[in-house]
Design an enzyme around this catalytic site. Structure first.
Site, PDB file in Angstrom:
ATOM      1  N   ASP A   1      -2.005  -8.060  -5.844  1.00  0.00           N
ATOM      2  CA  ASP A   1      -2.959  -7.514  -4.890  1.00  0.00           C
ATOM      3  C   ASP A   1      -2.825  -8.340  -3.608  1.00  0.00           C
ATOM      4  O   ASP A   1      -2.634  -9.560  -3.687  1.00  0.00           O
ATOM      5  CB  ASP A   1      -4.361  -7.688  -5.492  1.00  0.00           C
ATOM      6  CG  ASP A   1      -5.437  -7.001  -4.661  1.00  0.00           C
ATOM      7  OD1 ASP A   1      -6.144  -6.171  -5.227  1.00  0.00           O
ATOM      8  OD2 ASP A   1      -5.572  -7.314  -3.452  1.00  0.00           O
ATOM      9  N   VAL A   2      -2.902  -7.705  -2.446  1.00  0.00           N
ATOM     10  CA  VAL A   2      -2.693  -8.466  -1.202  1.00  0.00           C
ATOM     11  C   VAL A   2      -3.797  -9.495  -0.947  1.00  0.00           C
ATOM     12  O   VAL A   2      -3.662 -10.344  -0.070  1.00  0.00           O
ATOM     13  CB  VAL A   2      -2.544  -7.564   0.060  1.00  0.00           C
ATOM     14  CG1 VAL A   2      -1.301  -6.690  -0.034  1.00  0.00           C
ATOM     15  CG2 VAL A   2      -3.795  -6.736   0.302  1.00  0.00           C
TER      16      VAL A   2
ATOM     17  N   LYS B   1      -8.418  -4.311  12.396  1.00  0.00           N
ATOM     18  CA  LYS B   1      -7.202  -3.729  12.968  1.00  0.00           C
ATOM     19  C   LYS B   1      -6.874  -4.347  14.329  1.00  0.00           C
ATOM     20  O   LYS B   1      -5.695  -4.496  14.682  1.00  0.00           O
ATOM     21  CB  LYS B   1      -7.358  -2.212  13.095  1.00  0.00           C
ATOM     22  CG  LYS B   1      -7.433  -1.498  11.738  1.00  0.00           C
ATOM     23  CD  LYS B   1      -6.179  -1.729  10.912  1.00  0.00           C
ATOM     24  CE  LYS B   1      -6.089  -0.833   9.697  1.00  0.00           C
ATOM     25  NZ  LYS B   1      -4.860  -1.087   8.916  1.00  0.00           N
TER      26      LYS B   1
ATOM     27  N   GLY C   1       0.815  -1.216   0.000  1.00  0.00           N
ATOM     28  CA  GLY C   1       0.000   0.000   0.000  1.00  0.00           C
ATOM     29  C   GLY C   1       0.844   1.258   0.000  1.00  0.00           C
ATOM     30  O   GLY C   1       0.549   2.229   0.692  1.00  0.00           O
ATOM     31  N   ALA C   2       1.925   1.244  -0.814  1.00  0.00           N
ATOM     32  CA  ALA C   2       2.863   2.374  -0.800  1.00  0.00           C
ATOM     33  C   ALA C   2       2.468   3.479  -1.782  1.00  0.00           C
ATOM     34  O   ALA C   2       3.171   4.476  -1.905  1.00  0.00           O
ATOM     35  CB  ALA C   2       4.273   1.884  -1.114  1.00  0.00           C
TER      36      ALA C   2
ATOM     37  N   ILE D   1      -4.296  10.811  11.289  1.00  0.00           N
ATOM     38  CA  ILE D   1      -3.116  11.224  10.530  1.00  0.00           C
ATOM     39  C   ILE D   1      -3.611  11.954   9.288  1.00  0.00           C
ATOM     40  O   ILE D   1      -4.602  11.552   8.673  1.00  0.00           O
ATOM     41  CB  ILE D   1      -2.271   9.994  10.116  1.00  0.00           C
ATOM     42  CG1 ILE D   1      -1.902   9.124  11.324  1.00  0.00           C
ATOM     43  CG2 ILE D   1      -1.025  10.426   9.342  1.00  0.00           C
ATOM     44  CD1 ILE D   1      -1.021   9.773  12.366  1.00  0.00           C
TER      45      ILE D   1
ATOM     46  N   ASN E   1       0.983  -2.489   5.354  1.00  0.00           N
ATOM     47  CA  ASN E   1       0.320  -1.206   5.489  1.00  0.00           C
ATOM     48  C   ASN E   1      -0.958  -1.110   4.655  1.00  0.00           C
ATOM     49  O   ASN E   1      -1.829  -0.294   4.953  1.00  0.00           O
ATOM     50  CB  ASN E   1       1.314  -0.104   5.093  1.00  0.00           C
ATOM     51  CG  ASN E   1       0.637   1.217   4.870  1.00  0.00           C
ATOM     52  OD1 ASN E   1       0.284   1.900   5.819  1.00  0.00           O
ATOM     53  ND2 ASN E   1       0.418   1.571   3.611  1.00  0.00           N
TER      54      ASN E   1
ATOM     55  N   TYR F   1     -13.797  -2.290  10.259  1.00  0.00           N
ATOM     56  CA  TYR F   1     -12.433  -1.765  10.196  1.00  0.00           C
ATOM     57  C   TYR F   1     -11.716  -1.995  11.532  1.00  0.00           C
ATOM     58  O   TYR F   1     -10.590  -2.496  11.569  1.00  0.00           O
ATOM     59  CB  TYR F   1     -12.495  -0.272   9.866  1.00  0.00           C
ATOM     60  CG  TYR F   1     -11.159   0.415   9.744  1.00  0.00           C
ATOM     61  CD1 TYR F   1     -10.372   0.237   8.616  1.00  0.00           C
ATOM     62  CD2 TYR F   1     -10.693   1.261  10.755  1.00  0.00           C
ATOM     63  CE1 TYR F   1      -9.149   0.879   8.493  1.00  0.00           C
ATOM     64  CE2 TYR F   1      -9.471   1.906  10.639  1.00  0.00           C
ATOM     65  CZ  TYR F   1      -8.698   1.714   9.509  1.00  0.00           C
ATOM     66  OH  TYR F   1      -7.494   2.354   9.395  1.00  0.00           O
TER      67      TYR F   1
ATOM     68  N   ARG G   1       0.104   5.660  -1.704  1.00  0.00           N
ATOM     69  CA  ARG G   1      -0.252   6.966  -1.135  1.00  0.00           C
ATOM     70  C   ARG G   1      -0.304   6.895   0.387  1.00  0.00           C
ATOM     71  O   ARG G   1      -0.097   5.843   0.979  1.00  0.00           O
ATOM     72  CB  ARG G   1      -1.596   7.447  -1.696  1.00  0.00           C
ATOM     73  CG  ARG G   1      -2.720   6.481  -1.492  1.00  0.00           C
ATOM     74  CD  ARG G   1      -3.802   6.674  -2.545  1.00  0.00           C
ATOM     75  NE  ARG G   1      -4.703   5.538  -2.526  1.00  0.00           N
ATOM     76  CZ  ARG G   1      -5.952   5.570  -2.045  1.00  0.00           C
ATOM     77  NH1 ARG G   1      -6.447   6.696  -1.585  1.00  0.00           N
ATOM     78  NH2 ARG G   1      -6.695   4.494  -2.022  1.00  0.00           N
TER      79      ARG G   1
END
Lengths: 77, 252
Positions: free
Chosen positions: B68-69, B164, B17-18, B193, B95, B160, B20
């Site tokens: 794709d993960v 997590k 997921g690098a 963030i 990530n 979500y 963005r």
């Protein structure tokens, strides 16, 4: 060196045991006290050394040094 | 401000997921340390080439792998090829993640599946696919990007938050299982963030959120990247199974 000796030498190095105490009948779990992760690592070393593939589900059947020697023999022919 | 860790130079690190947000900042920070950043992309070749160039300009080496993960087969193939032919991977930042805010009573089974599949199962599968490689690599460090929501829960984020929170249990298990091989695994729980994800909030909502945060601001992606660099480096060599909040004090 014969295959059997090579396997024993490799196991002795990996487990820091005396090769003289390892024979074809030596069991990885009962005699060498290897856990499942040790086994995976050992099989990876076998793969690197002998150029054979040892799939994950095959590892379960390899209980003794003799089993591994036989397996490598059948696969490398 | 990101400290320099000399052992990150030439370390081969996969960041999922690098493209963005937090992932991109992490990839850039690692590139600036001289690391070899491996990133995955789903299909956009032009964007992947642009990211590779940006990372190289930042000072690192970069390799894009197309997978794709959630696609275990493609992922295993791409990672096996890379680790066999290029170099073992000794750092992993899980990530990649998605979020969709919905009230529980409107949450559809397929939405639960897609969130769990990407955020939790995806991270588990990437780690699994690399586990043999980790036994061959040295000084392996895995960083899993959880969320403060995984600890405190959040209205409208049931799936979500569950994904997590799941990552935390997963990470602690990996930490225990592979500790004897000097493979470490730690978790970061970012709070609010500043990313595209939070830019989408309206000003009033942002103000409301900031009021709940003792440090009274959103964090930056660079701040998360800074902690990630620390956790990937031997500077954190005695830490494993740790869960670190980075939330401006939100969940004290």
């Amino acid at each position: 060196m014969e295959l059997q000796e090579k396997v024993i030498k490799l196991v002795a190095e990996a487990t820091k045991m005396d090769a003289a105490n390892i024979s074809l009948n030596t069991s990885f779990v009962d005699d060498l006290n290897l856990d499942s992760l040790d086994m995976v690592e050992l099989m990876m070393k076998m793969e690197d050394t002998f150029g054979v593939e040892i799939p994950e589900d095959e590892t379960e059947n390899l209980k003794s040094i003799g089993d591994v020697v036989t397996y490598i023999k059948t696969k490398s022919h | 401000m990101i400290a320099t860790y000399s052992d990150l130079k030439d370390k081969v690190i996969l960041v999922t997921g690098a493209a963005r947000g937090i992932g991109k900042s992490i990839a850039l920070a690692l590139a600036a340390q001289g690391a070899h950043v491996v990133f995955n992309y789903r299909g956009d070749e032009a964007k992947a080439a642009a990211l590779k160039e940006e990372l190289e300009q930042a000072g690192g080496k970069a390799t894009g792998l197309k997978f794709d993960v959630t696609d275990y087969e493609a992922m295993t193939k791409a990672l096996d090829e890379f680790t066999k032919n290029v170099a073992p991977i000794s750092g992993l930042v899980n990530n990649a993640g998605i979020s969709k805010d919905t009230l529980l009573l409107r949450l559809k089974p397929e939405e639960i599946s897609s969130i769990i599949d990407t955020n939790l199962k995806g991270s588990m599968m990437v780690t699994q696919a690399l586990s043999r490689n980790f036994l061959r690599a040295e000084n392996v460090s895995i960083v899993n990007m959880s969320s403060i929501v995984g600890l405190m829960g959040n209205a409208s984020q049931a799936a979500y938050a569950a994904s997590k929170a799941g990552l935390i249990g997963f990470s602690k298990s990996v930490a225990k299982e592979l500790a004897s091989r000097n493979v470490r695994c730690n978790v970061i729980c970012p709070g609010f963030i500043q990313t595209e994800m939070t830019d989408a909030l309206n000003e009033k909502a942002k103000e409301e959120y900031s009021k709940q945060i003792p440090l009274a601001r959103f964090g930056s992606t660079e701040e998360v990247a800074s902690l990630t660099c620390f956790l990937l480096s031997k500077a954190s060599g005695y830490m494993t199974g740790e869960v670190i909040k980075m939330d401006g004090g939100l969940y004290i």
